[in-house]
Structures are given as structure tokens and as C-alpha cells.
Design an enzyme around this catalytic site. Structure first.
Site: not given
Length: 331
Positions: A166, A184, A191, A198, A206, A227, A236
Site C-alpha cells: 500500500d 540536493g 515528500h 498506485g 532525498d 511524511e 501541514h
């Protein structure tokens, strides 16, 4: 193209990408600096990118003579700054902080339509691992992050090691296949996408960051809790104490076994899923804290026997002449 504009921004609320696709370009002349002596043109370019990426959805439907100014005001209001509609040092300071890649809203909030999971048992899979820490440390951090949310809502999470889960979790650089590239080191840390089929629920970190469970670098546990809040349907929060606050302090450290959600986080997630019933068994991640390898004391090299210095011959004391006994004389 139409499907891309509707589907992806709906999940991540990043309509900045949609504007780029449709050719909407802002003029930097509309971005005013409070003090041009202290703020460079490069600062203004970065500020424009920031407000377009994280505050564009707020003003998208408004017919304003200067939408850029309104975006800055929305951003300043969100972070509790003095609302001027102009770029100043305080505003730039917030913009330079490491943060999540999802746009900001007021108080606890949900994705459009209150997207949420319609089942109580979810699977997750860690597709790849960062080389910064061990795989067992990554497994532990992610399992503890899920446990934080599972303690307050009636959802259970189980890690799988192959196939489609999931929630798919991965580490990637720059363009990593989802139309939302990383930037960077620092800047955007990670995120996640809202619940859905999907790509829905998928969470990306990152790889340019230095991930850690300790004091140095970026704390993977704290970023994961944040996250996964998005992956469960939260946007947020404007409360700095909340884990869903968009920015993360550098070198943040917390014991995952002692971390507690802020009230705003709990109110937001329980508004979607309700509270965990007392008779429900408490979540208990199967992953235990990794035992750090103990450093075995290295044996000291044996001391080589040092040759004894040769003895110098001691001079014998000279013999003093002994007086001869007197000769006896006969009578």
C-alpha cells in the site's frame, strides 16, 4: 497532459508543477524586497520559487492584482511572521530551512476530499536503503514511525519485502520518477502522496541528505513520522510543536520510544480515522532496535624485549702495599 494536471497535483498538492506545464511564468518585478540592500536578486528568485511551490494553491482561485504579494502574506501568516507581503530577512530565514516537499495550509488539515485509507490493515515496503545507516536502523526507524500513528488510530501496519505494498518507501536523488524532483542537500528532505491507489501513500526520501538516528545530519525517524502523516491523509500544521509542521530543525534528535504526537497531530488524524479503541491490541513493531556493534578492544602489540646495556667493566681498586711485619731478632 490533462490527467497529469489533475491526478498528480491532487495527490501532492503541488500545483506549481502544473503551472510550469501549462506555461504560467511569474515576473520577479512583482516580488518586492523590504530592503534591497540586504536582499539580492538570487534571494528573490529563490523566494519566488518557494512561494510558487508551497503557497500557489492558496491563491490559485483568487482574482488578485498582485497574487505574489498575497502568497507572501499567506506564508508569513502561516509561520507567525509580521505580515507585510514583502520579502525580508525573517521571511528568507524561514525559506532557507530544511522542510517537507508538500505545500502548507492552516492548522491541521486534510487533502481535498479528505482522502484516507478505507481499510484498517496496511502494508508497507522499503524498496531501497540509504547507505548512511544500516538497513536494520532504517527498518527500525520506519517501524517506529508507523507505530506512533497506529497508537492513536485503529490502523495496523505490516512490512513486506517483495511485491506491491500500500505504501512504497524509497530513497532517491533529484529526478526520481514522480515528477517532483529533489533539490540536493537540505532544502526539501522528503515528500509523500495522499492515500490512494498506485502512487497514493508512497513516501520518498532525498538521498542527498545525510540520514541518521543520532544528533548529526537529518533524523530519519522524525522525517518518517511527518511524511507518513501525509501518507495517511494529513496536510501541514501551523503549530511549531506539531510533527506536521513543515520545517525540521537541523540536527534534531529524539528517542523514538519516547516520542509523543502533539494534540494538533492527534486531532487531525483522529478526525479521519477515529481513535484506537482500548480493547484493541497495541501496535508492536516486529523490528527491534538494532544492536550497535561493540568495538572489541584491540590487543596492544607485544613489547619487544629490549637488550640490556652491556656492563662496563669496573676498574679494580689499586692494591696498596702492605707493610712487611718486622723481622724477629734472636737474643
Amino acid at each position: 497532459m490533462v490527467l497529469l494536471w489533475i491526478f498528480i497535483p491532487c495527490l501532492l498538492l503541488n500545483v506549481y508543477i502544473a503551472e510550469v506545464v501549462t506555461g504560467v511564468v511569474h515576473d520577479l518585478a512583482t516580488l518586492e524586497a523590504a530592503d534591497s540592500k540586504d536582499i539580492t536578486k538570487e534571494d528573490l528568485i529563490k523566494a519566488q520559487e518557494y512561494i510558487d511551490r508551497f503557497y500557489n494553491a492558496v491563491t490559485r482561485s483568487r482574482m488578485l492584482s498582485n497574487p505574489t504579494e498575497q502568497k507572501i502574506k499567506d506564508m508569513q501568516t502561516f509561520f507567525g511572521l509580521k505580515v507585510t507581503g514583502k520579502i525580508n530577512k525573517e521571511t528568507l530565514q524561514i525559506m532557507r530551512k530544511a522542510r517537507c516537499g508538500v505545500p502548507d495550509v492552516q492548522s491541521f488539515s486534510h487533502f481535498p476530499g479528505k482522502l484516507k485509507w478505507e481499510k484498517t490493515s496496511l502494508t508497507y515496503r522499503i524498496v531501497n536503503y540509504t547507505p548512511d545507516i544500516t538497513t536494520s536502523e532504517v527498518d527500525y526507524a520506519i517501524a517506529q514511525a508507523f507505530k506512533i500513528w497506529s497508537e492513536v488510530i485503529p490502523l495496523n501496519f505490516r512490512q513486506i519485502y517483495s511485491g506491491e505494498a500500500d505504501i512504497m518507501i524509497s530513497f532517491g536523488y533529484r529526478d526520481h520518477g514522480d515528477f517532483f524532483p529533489f533539490d540536493g542537500p537540505l532544502g526539501i528532505l522528503a515528500h509523500a502522496f495522499a492515500p490512494g491507489n498506485g502512487i497514493g501513500g508512497d513516501t520518498h526520501f532525498d538521498e542527498a541528505e545525510t540520514w541518521t538516528l543520532g544528533h548529526q545530519g537529518t533524523n530519519i525517524f522524525l522525517v518518517a513520522v511527518h511524511e507518513l502523516g501525509h501518507a495517511l491523509g494529513l496536510e501541514h500544521s501551523r503549530y511549531e510543536q506539531a510533527i506536521m509542521y513543515p520545517t525540521l530543525l537541523e540536527n534534531s534528535f529524539v528517542d523514538p520510544t519516547k516520542f509523543k504526537l502533539f494534540k494538533d497531530d492527534i486531532d487531525g488524524i483522529q478526525a479521519l480515522y477515529g481513535s484506537r479503541r482500548p480493547n484493541m491490541p497495541k501496535p508492536n513493531p516486529s523490528v527491534k532496535p538494532p544492536a550497535r556493534p561493540t568495538m572489541k578492544p584491540q590487543p596492544k602489540p607485544p613489547k619487544e624485549p629490549q637488550p640490556k646495556p652491556p656492563k662496563e667493566p669496573q676498574p679494580k681498586p689499586p692494591k696498596e702495599p702492605q707493610p712487611k711485619p718486622p723481622e724477629r731478632t734472636s737474643a
